[in-house]
Write a protein that holds these residues in place. Structure first.
Motif, mmCIF file in Angstrom:
data_model
loop_
_atom_site.group_PDB
_atom_site.id
_atom_site.type_symbol
_atom_site.label_atom_id
_atom_site.label_comp_id
_atom_site.label_asym_id
_atom_site.label_seq_id
_atom_site.Cartn_x
_atom_site.Cartn_y
_atom_site.Cartn_z
ATOM 1 N N GLU A 123 -7.348 -2.589 31.703
ATOM 2 C CA GLU A 123 -6.610 -2.541 30.440
ATOM 3 C C GLU A 123 -7.524 -2.920 29.269
ATOM 4 N N THR A 124 -8.364 -3.940 29.468
ATOM 5 C CA THR A 124 -9.308 -4.350 28.420
ATOM 6 C C THR A 124 -10.318 -3.249 28.159
ATOM 7 N N ARG A 127 -8.594 -0.399 26.256
ATOM 8 C CA ARG A 127 -8.215 -0.760 24.884
ATOM 9 C C ARG A 127 -9.437 -0.730 23.969
ATOM 10 N N TYR A 128 -10.566 -1.171 24.499
ATOM 11 C CA TYR A 128 -11.814 -1.187 23.724
ATOM 12 C C TYR A 128 -12.793 -0.176 24.331
ATOM 13 N N ASN A 563 -4.162 5.018 30.766
ATOM 14 C CA ASN A 563 -4.079 4.060 31.863
ATOM 15 C C ASN A 563 -3.091 4.570 32.910
ATOM 16 N N LEU A 569 -4.061 2.924 25.224
ATOM 17 C CA LEU A 569 -3.993 1.604 24.601
ATOM 18 C C LEU A 569 -4.839 1.529 23.339
ATOM 19 N N MET A 570 -5.865 2.356 23.269
ATOM 20 C CA MET A 570 -6.761 2.340 22.115
ATOM 21 C C MET A 570 -6.089 2.969 20.887
ATOM 22 N N ASN A 572 -2.749 3.667 20.795
ATOM 23 C CA ASN A 572 -1.331 3.287 20.796
ATOM 24 C C ASN A 572 -0.423 4.509 20.984
#
Length: 594
Positions: A123-124, A127-128, A563, A569-570, A572
């Motif tokens: 997830e990290t 996101r990045y 994901n 996640l990056m 949204n």
């Protein structure tokens, strides 16, 4: 001198000693050795060591930089002392003494480190992703992906194919997965769909008189994610040819695939395309428990039902009295120890089965002896017959599963893989390809008994219209997959280009003629005007690169993947639409119970 760089961070060698150069890149890491600051400066191409001592006018500025700051430096190339040469770097014989520095972009505190091999939650990383992509392994994977696509394009052009693009916004089509729907503003209440594949369009290209087509096509499917599948979109090499048989398609695409895997396989062996076996779907299920077998593993399962009928092993004997049941054996050369057999039995239990019966052969007092619970129950004569059928000997074992194949096939196939890996039978230094052919056209829902397509609905049934007059579950299609190392890389078919056969084929799956004409109007109309026999296939780009990069997760070779919950996640996504957007589209969102 150029505003940002005279060279890349992979260019400089001893030939540049004494020159003043300019480099730009990211601060990979900073080291302080007795007051002298060393920076590994990184760009897309490589790393160069730069340094600054307190005598330099730039020292105070260099002191401030931190990991992942983007900087430009000017400096003088100097040779490293022989004992300080880094043979792992192309630039390892030199270093740059910084004379001037400019910060092009400073970096906040990092949520994940680019330098090193630290493991971060997915997830990290997603996101990045822009930071994750700076890592050396990800840079290599994305470069590999780009190179593979370029190689595929060259090879297809060399074979006389032309590349054409097909629409991204189209009509819904039953391709075996859920569509992503797109509401139409100009036609309230109606929806477009993102294409699951360019299937209908590439067939229409053939009807239009173009002989060979390909494209690197984006495909969109609302699917549940897996390690080897993206949940939203993927790319495939899509191709179609006119006036071809199934073998013509194989002969065209196999050299392309073999060439790509030879070019980027890092020395791993690729069998010659004309040696790739053609295995029927039924045989693949029997021998390997899957329609995408890993042939690096030499183990072939066999039906040994006859040896257990009326035997002393009541569980299997009674099982075989039921219709549609069988007993399969998984040979395990070199697996003849009770410890290994118990371990595999435990594996089966973890997979939800009661266990796996086994027999292993050992030497006792100079003679071969069969051991294990099954051997005692069925006796030496039946045990010996099993050993001979499987071609086993002292030090070997066999494992047994029984019931209706649909209930145990998946676990049997998985057990075959585990046995091959644990016993060192699987050749890891090889890409092993196999064509899987003769797929059933239809399948029946276990609960309702409803007949539906099991593969591509636009395939030509073997035997044509006559074949469709009998039992649908016995109809085979001119459908085929290419498996490699346990993954499906290609799926394709010779297409159904005759309207009467197409309508009958859909009728058996519950689609009336009116519905077929409504849903596939373009193709139905086109087939009335001289459609040629045609066929083709599609190869998954993401999966190919995953194999070539030796990765276990497809997200490692996709630049910006979703994901496992199909979220970006990056960026949204998916996100809530505004009230204005919904109003413009004539839509209303009904809240779902949590």
């Amino acid at each position: 001198m150029h505003a940002y760089r005279s060279h890349t961070c992979a260019d400089l060698t001893k030939d540049h000693v004494g020159q003043t150069v300019r480099l730009s890149g990211w601060v990979h890491r900073v080291r302080d050795h007795g007051g002298i600051l060393f920076i590994d400066l990184r760009d897309h191409y490589g790393i160069t060591q730069v340094l600054c001592d307190p005598d330099s006018a730039a020292f105070s500025a260099v002191e401030k930089v931190r990991s992942e700051w983007c900087i430009r430096i000017d400096g003088e190339v100097k040779a490293r002392d022989p004992e300080l040469v880094n043979p792992k770097l192309p630039t390892g014989e030199v270093e740059i003494f910084i004379r001037d520095i400019e910060v092009l972009g400073s970096a906040a505190e990092l949520p994940l480190m680019v330098f090193g091999d630290q493991d971060y939650p997915e997830e990290t990383r997603l996101r990045y992703r822009y930071l994750d992509l700076r890592r050396d392994s990800m840079q290599r994977n994305m470069a590999l992906r780009s190179d593979v696509v370029a190689s595929i394009r060259r090879r297809m052009w060399d074979k006389g194919f032309r590349e054409f693009q097909t629409p991204i916004i189209t009509a819904s089509s039953p391709e075996g997965a859920r569509d992503f729907l797109v509401p139409s503003r100009l036609h309230p209440g109606k929806f477009y769909a993102l294409p699951q594949a360019p299937q209908q369009f590439k067939q229409l290209i053939m009807v239009s008189g173009f002989d060979k087509y390909f494209q690197i096509a984006p495909c969109f499917r609302d699917e549940d994610p897996r390690a080897d599948r993206s949940p939203t979109d993927f790319y495939q090499l899509d191709l179609e040819m006119s006036f071809v048989t199934q073998q013509d398609v194989f002969d065209t695409i196999a050299p392309v695939m073999a060439g790509v895997f030879e070019e980027f396989g890092q020395g791993r062996r690729v069998d010659a395309p004309d040696s790739w076996p053609q295995i029927s779907y039924a045989d693949a299920a029997l021998w390997y428990g899957t329609d995408k077998p890993d042939l690096r593993n030499p183990i072939k399962m066999q039906d040994v039902s006859d040896h257990f009928r009326g035997s002393g092993f009541a569980i299997f004997a009674k099982l075989l009295e039921q219709e549609g049941t069988e007993i399969r054996a998984i040979p395990a050369p070199k697996g003849g120890s009770r410890k290994f057999c118990d371990r595999m039995n435990a594996f089966a239990q973890k997979e939800g089965l009661p266990g796996m019966g086994y027999i292993f052969w050992r030497e006792t007092d100079g003679t071969m002896e069969a051991a294990g619970p099954l051997a005692k129950n069925i006796g030496p004569e039946r045990t010996e017959a099993i050993r001979q059928q499987l071609g086993l000997g002292v030090g070997d074992a066999a494992f047994f599963l029984g019931g209706k194949p649909a209930a145990f096939e998946r676990v049997a196939g998985k057990a075959r893989v585990v046995i091959g890996d644990e016993l060192g039978l699987t050749d890891k230094d090889r890409f092993a390809f196999a064509w899987i052919v003769d797929f059933p056209m239809y399948e029946a829902d276990e609960e309702t008994g409803r007949i539906d397509f099991s593969h591509n609905p636009f395939s030509m049934p073997q035997g044509g219209l006559e074949a469709l007059a009998g039992d649908p579950l016995k109809v085979l299609g001119f459908q085929y997959d290419l498996a490699c190392n346990g993954y499906e890389l290609i799926s394709g078919a010779i297409r159904n280009h005759k309207l009467d056969i197409m309508i009958k084929a859909f009728e058996l799956a519950g689609y009336g003629e009116d519905e077929v004409r409504k849903r596939f109007g373009g193709m139905v109309n086109a087939f009335q005007y001289g459609a040629p026999p045609h066929g083709g296939c599609a190869a998954g780009i993401d999966r190919m690169v995953m194999l070539l990069a030796d990765e276990q997760n497809i997200r490692q070779v996709i630049m910006f993947p979703m994901n496992q919950r199909a979220e970006d996640l990056m960026m949204n996504a998916p996100s809530d639409p505004s009230a204005e957007q919904l109003m413009e589209l004539g839509l209303r969102v009904i809240p779902q119970d949590q």
